[in-house]
Design a protein around this motif. Structure first.
Motif, PDB file in Angstrom:
ATOM      1  N   ARG A  62       0.666  -1.183  -0.201  1.00  0.00           N
ATOM      2  CA  ARG A  62      -0.036  -0.019  -0.017  1.00  0.00           C
ATOM      3  C   ARG A  62       0.813   1.335  -0.071  1.00  0.00           C
ATOM      4  NH1 ARG A  62      -4.854  -2.500  -1.268  1.00  0.00           N
ATOM      5  NH2 ARG A  62      -5.301  -4.075  -0.113  1.00  0.00           N
ATOM      6  N   LYS A  63       2.109   1.241  -0.566  1.00  0.00           N
ATOM      7  CA  LYS A  63       2.995   2.406  -0.881  1.00  0.00           C
ATOM      8  C   LYS A  63       2.711   3.159  -2.061  1.00  0.00           C
ATOM      9  CE  LYS A  63       5.279   1.444   2.917  1.00  0.00           C
ATOM     10  NZ  LYS A  63       5.325   2.254   4.351  1.00  0.00           N
ATOM     11  N   ILE A  64       1.697   2.602  -2.651  1.00  0.00           N
ATOM     12  CA  ILE A  64       1.352   3.301  -4.090  1.00  0.00           C
ATOM     13  C   ILE A  64      -0.140   3.144  -4.547  1.00  0.00           C
ATOM     14  CG2 ILE A  64       2.163   1.559  -5.561  1.00  0.00           C
ATOM     15  CD1 ILE A  64       3.359   3.700  -7.523  1.00  0.00           C
ATOM     16  N   LEU A  65      -0.602   4.053  -5.002  1.00  0.00           N
ATOM     17  CA  LEU A  65      -2.189   3.657  -5.325  1.00  0.00           C
ATOM     18  C   LEU A  65      -2.233   3.347  -6.772  1.00  0.00           C
ATOM     19  CD1 LEU A  65      -3.759   7.194  -3.998  1.00  0.00           C
ATOM     20  CD2 LEU A  65      -4.132   4.955  -3.166  1.00  0.00           C
ATOM     21  N   PRO A  66      -3.309   2.327  -7.151  1.00  0.00           N
ATOM     22  CA  PRO A  66      -3.302   1.556  -8.453  1.00  0.00           C
ATOM     23  C   PRO A  66      -3.288   2.853  -9.523  1.00  0.00           C
ATOM     24  CG  PRO A  66      -4.932   0.606  -6.963  1.00  0.00           C
ATOM     25  CD  PRO A  66      -4.334   2.032  -6.220  1.00  0.00           C
TER      26      PRO A  66
END
Length: 587
Positions: free
Chosen positions: A279-283
């Motif tokens: 969860r360190k980057i959004l889709p």
């Protein structure tokens, strides 16, 4: 082949002034390049916005938002279309103009170079440098600033945006860029050397073809067609080998870049996937990230693909500069003036000369005074300096020491143009330009009328045979005048000098290659030409100079004998022996 080395920075520095007349076009071209880049950069941001909004809360993704973003992109694509048209059209025209300017500069510089340069440089090599070597300049001068500018914008903007999305992943991806740069630069260096060698070999091939085609009668006369084909095949295979080497380097270059492409994509898949897991980057950010990395890699690949064009352009500029940097040995001295209505008094004052390329000493401390209107004949053994002495007067070469004056004025203080305009030269090896008889005679006076050309032809004894030709003065003579006999070519060259009407005439073995009948006709023309002019005649056929005012016997020791024909015959020295041998008289 020129061994002078130029650094890339020096080549670019020397090339930049050619952009100056077109800088407004260049600036607008770069502005258009910026507009096309904006369109590419905005697209991932639009996709990111739509994706993140839909994932965060699909109800926030309204029709109005989609239509607004679509309209924005539509407007950008319209701008991109017009900008790209300008770049493809006007940008290329700018490149073609720069190529034309460079070719004009090279050609103008060649006109100023001395005999020494042309004696040591093959015509095929010169032709290659001012034609094919500059073909790539159009693409280079247009795309070089454009591609590097676009790359700089895309890489910079991509780095900033990607860093804001995920700094760690961005650092991991961009870590490959400097490594890729070092590898590509090493291969590029080898490519440039290979391209230069390729250009040299095609120049040699052109020179060989030109030499054989111009001498095709000699080739056929000696039945040496197979030998010439063999020589050509050697050069042709050498050219093939260097092209194979170039393609090998290009293959290595492209393969290495694809390896780095794969490593960068692998980093995005591995690193980006893990960042998504944690969860360190959004889709949506990941989608935008992949698109920006794709843009970045495409940009790098575009630059890499441009590297071949870049190296070809660098090679073309380098070989262009090798012409432009060739020293002008003969030039107008500061304060040189035009000579007005010269009488034709010529003085050699303690003149010495040695050829600048091989330092072969020909003349040493020569002193000679020629009066206006005097007819001087120069005879002597081959290599004694007869032609060299005459070549010093129009400054085809400059004396190593001493000075030459015309009417008391040092010829170095006279402008080259006015000096040569007042000297007429008729040589044994007449050069006839491809074109008509009229054009060849009119070469002696720019803008000459048909009546003036006909009058000059009559004085040269050429009018009669010209009128018998099917098209008269409009007869096409072929390359180097192949459709004319030796005597006809010689009389056309004499007519050319009659039209020029100079006070000083140099006749360099003008009849030695002719048959007896042609020699008689040409000799009459030369007699008419020499009337009232200061005339220097170099002759092997001594019978043609018996009526000269003075005969000089020039040997390796200088002027060994001097006098009229009767005086020198009575002396029974060198001239006497020459004359007796020439007439096959036994004593």
């Amino acid at each position: 082949m020129d061994d002078k080395k130029y650094s890339t920075s020096e080549l670019i520095r020397r090339f930049l002034p050619y952009f100056k007349p077109y800088r407004k076009t260049l600036y607008f071209d770069l502005f258009c390049a910026f507009l096309t880049t904006v369109c590419e950069i905005v697209l991932p941001m639009i996709i990111r916005k739509i994706t993140n909004t839909a994932i965060e809360d699909v109800t926030l993704l309204t029709v109005r938002m989609v239509l607004s973003l679509a309209l924005l992109y539509f407007v950008l694509r319209i701008i991109d279309t017009f900008a790209n048209y300008y770049m493809s059209n006007t940008g290329h025209v700018m490149g073609a103009k720069i190529e034309t300017d460079m070719r004009s500069s090279a050609y103008s510089h060649l006109q100023k170079l001395s005999e020494t340069y042309f004696n040591n440089t093959k015509v095929g090599q010169i032709m290659g440098r001012i034609t094919s070597d500059l073909f790539d300049i159009t693409e280079f001068s247009h795309h070089c600033p454009e591609e590097f500018f676009i790359a700089a914008v895309k890489i910079t903007v991509s780095f900033i945006i990607l860093s804001r999305i995920n700094l760690a992943l961005t650092v991991m991806v961009f870590a490959f860029v400097p490594i890729m740069t070092v590898v590509c630069r090493a291969i590029n260096k080898k490519m440039r050397a290979a391209f230069k060698r390729q250009r040299y070999l095609i120049g040699e091939l052109n020179a060989s073809i030109e030499d054989t085609l111009l001498g095709q009668r000699v080739v056929k006369a000696f039945a040496n067609e197979e030998m010439e084909i063999g020589k050509f095949e050697v050069g042709n295979k050498d050219f093939l080998n260097i092209k194979k080497h170039c393609y090998n380097l290009m293959g290595l270059f492209n393969t290495s870049t694809r390896v780095f492409d794969g490593l960068m994509y692998l980093t995005v898949i591995l690193g980006g996937g893990l960042f998504l897991v944690y969860r360190k980057i959004l889709p949506g950010d990941m989608v935008a990230y992949v698109m920006y990395v794709s843009t970045l890699i495409a940009t790098i690949r575009r630059i890499i693909e441009f590297a071949e064009q870049f190296q070809r352009g660098m090679t073309g500029i380098e070989r262009f500069l090798e012409i432009m940097d060739a020293d002008i040995d003969i030039f107008d001295e500061p304060g040189a003036k035009d000579i007005v209505s010269p009488k034709g008094n010529i003085v050699f004052d303690n003149v010495s000369f040695e050829y600048p390329d091989d330092h072969n000493k020909v003349l040493k401390n020569l002193n000679l005074s020629i009066k206006s209107g005097e007819k001087i004949a120069i005879v002597g053994p081959s290599g004694g300096g007869k032609t060299t002495l005459c070549n010093l007067i129009p400054r085809f070469y400059d004396a190593t020491s001493g000075k030459i004056t015309i009417d008391g004025e040092d010829i170095r203080k006279i402008t080259l143009k006015s000096l040569r305009q007042n000297i007429g030269i008729v040589q044994q090896d007449v050069y006839i330009f491809s074109g008509t008889i009229f054009e060849n005679i009119a070469y002696g006076k720019i803008g000459a009328t048909l009546d003036e050309v006909k009058e000059a032809a009559k004085k040269a004894g050429a009018d009669e045979f010209i009128k018998e030709l099917k098209d008269g003065y409009n007869t096409y003579v072929g390359e180097r005048g192949v459709k004319l006999s030796g005597g006809q070519k010689q009389r056309i060259s004499i007519a050319r000098v009659f039209l020029k009407n100079p006070p000083i005439i140099i006749l360099d073995e003008a009849t030695s290659a002719l048959d007896n009948e042609s020699e008689y006709e040409v000799a009459k023309s030369l007699g008419a030409l020499a009337k009232g002019r200061t005339t220097l005649t170099i002759a092997h056929r001594l019978s043609s100079i018996k009526n000269s005012d003075r005969i000089l016997v020039l040997t390796n020791d200088g002027i060994s004998e001097e006098g009229t024909h009767d005086t020198l015959m009575a002396k029974k020295g060198i001239y006497y022996n020459f004359y007796m041998r020439a007439n096959e008289i036994k004593v």
